[in-house]
Design a protein around this motif. Structure first.
Motif, mmCIF file in Angstrom:
data_model
loop_
_atom_site.group_PDB
_atom_site.id
_atom_site.type_symbol
_atom_site.label_atom_id
_atom_site.label_comp_id
_atom_site.label_asym_id
_atom_site.label_seq_id
_atom_site.Cartn_x
_atom_site.Cartn_y
_atom_site.Cartn_z
ATOM 1 N N SER A 155 119.233 35.368 -36.316
ATOM 2 C CA SER A 155 120.336 34.863 -37.717
ATOM 3 C C SER A 155 120.520 33.510 -37.470
ATOM 4 O O SER A 155 120.652 32.700 -38.454
ATOM 5 C CB SER A 155 121.733 35.789 -37.390
ATOM 6 N N ASP A 156 120.688 32.738 -36.103
ATOM 7 C CA ASP A 156 121.016 31.617 -35.977
ATOM 8 C C ASP A 156 119.769 30.684 -36.484
ATOM 9 O O ASP A 156 119.969 29.688 -37.195
ATOM 10 C CB ASP A 156 121.343 31.279 -34.606
ATOM 11 N N PHE A 161 127.952 26.396 -44.434
ATOM 12 C CA PHE A 161 127.749 27.998 -44.987
ATOM 13 C C PHE A 161 127.940 28.251 -46.335
ATOM 14 O O PHE A 161 127.209 28.674 -47.080
ATOM 15 C CB PHE A 161 128.689 28.584 -43.874
ATOM 16 N N ALA A 186 119.822 26.190 -44.086
ATOM 17 C CA ALA A 186 120.451 24.855 -44.347
ATOM 18 C C ALA A 186 119.490 23.971 -44.694
ATOM 19 O O ALA A 186 119.938 23.198 -45.517
ATOM 20 C CB ALA A 186 121.163 24.705 -43.194
ATOM 21 N N PHE A 244 121.717 36.125 -43.171
ATOM 22 C CA PHE A 244 122.761 34.908 -43.285
ATOM 23 C C PHE A 244 123.967 35.764 -43.156
ATOM 24 O O PHE A 244 124.977 34.992 -42.685
ATOM 25 C CB PHE A 244 122.498 34.213 -44.731
ATOM 26 N N THR A 258 119.344 30.719 -40.367
ATOM 27 C CA THR A 258 120.553 29.867 -40.772
ATOM 28 C C THR A 258 120.125 28.708 -40.838
ATOM 29 O O THR A 258 120.276 27.526 -41.942
ATOM 30 C CB THR A 258 122.102 30.252 -39.972
ATOM 31 N N GLU A 259 119.574 28.223 -39.780
ATOM 32 C CA GLU A 259 119.050 26.766 -39.849
ATOM 33 C C GLU A 259 117.941 26.377 -40.902
ATOM 34 O O GLU A 259 117.780 25.538 -41.647
ATOM 35 C CB GLU A 259 118.591 26.460 -38.364
ATOM 36 N N PHE A 312 118.162 29.042 -49.261
ATOM 37 C CA PHE A 312 117.908 30.636 -49.002
ATOM 38 C C PHE A 312 116.783 30.922 -49.603
ATOM 39 O O PHE A 312 115.721 31.458 -48.963
ATOM 40 C CB PHE A 312 119.207 31.333 -49.363
#
Length: 207
Positions: free
Chosen positions: A20-21, A114, A28, A62, A24-25, A32
């Motif tokens: 997930s991390d 976020f 970002a 996310f 997310t990067e 998405f």
């Protein structure tokens, strides 16, 4: 055996969080909708099937805290003290999340990034709405088990109140308001919301 299971579960949770991390990067950096699950899998060093084993849908990479939100809200009702009302337990949970600057509180230095990703993606906004419904269903089930009057209605208005405060604070953070100021107002609005819910619940009386 219990220790082995606990270790296995901790490893699974660590792997889930790492995927997930990394996702997310990537989201970002590129947005998405521009990132595929296959790209997330490659970056995480796992197969796409492994990603889907942990996250049934791309959006869940996310919005990975929806299950935790449902668990926390239901758990607050299940695990409350014998002399504590469900609403009091939920109020206590909401304030604790805020004090911890937990992602589910909606208030924190890192959260505007976020929110921008969510706002920019129709798919994420849709999944977020579904997530709210999932939390509401979990809470309604817990309230029913607690023999609360009209658990579906109470779950709906409680989640709606929490969401309203959450969204208002998110908008302020996106506008650049100071986190400390937003947190102070967030707390006051939570207190007002739960006080109103408790008054309404008391007027309805027990079944």
């Amino acid at each position: 055996m219990d220790e082995e299971l606990s270790l296995r579960e901790r490893k699974k949770r660590a792997t889930r969080q790492r995927i997930s991390d990394i996702a997310t990067e990537l989201f970002a950096e590129r947005g998405f909708d521009a990132v595929t699950v296959a790209e997330v899998a490659r970056a995480a060093g796992v197969s796409a099937m492994t990603v889907f084993n942990y996250f049934p849908r791309k959006e869940d990479l996310f919005l990975d805290r929806i299950p935790q939100a449902a668990e926390l809200f239901a758990g607050a009702v299940h695990d409350r003290a014998p002399d504590e009302s469900p609403l009091a337990a939920l109020r206590r949970l909401a304030l604790r999340l805020l004090d911890e600057r937990h992602p589910l509180s909606g208030v924190g230095e890192r959260y505007p990034r976020f929110y921008r990703i969510v706002v920019a993606s129709p798919a994420l906004r849709s999944r977020a709405r579904e997530g709210v419904e999932e939390v509401e269903r979990a809470l309604a089930t817990a309230l029913a088990q607690a023999d609360t009057a009209d658990p579906d209605l109470l779950a709906a208005v409680t989640v709606a109140a929490y969401r309203t405060v959450f969204v208002a604070s998110a908008r302020r953070l996106l506008a650049g308001d100071p986190v400390a100021e937003v947190a102070r107002d967030h707390r006051a609005r939570l207190q007002t919301a739960f006080a109103s819910l408790e008054r309404a619940s008391a007027e309805d009386g027990p079944r």
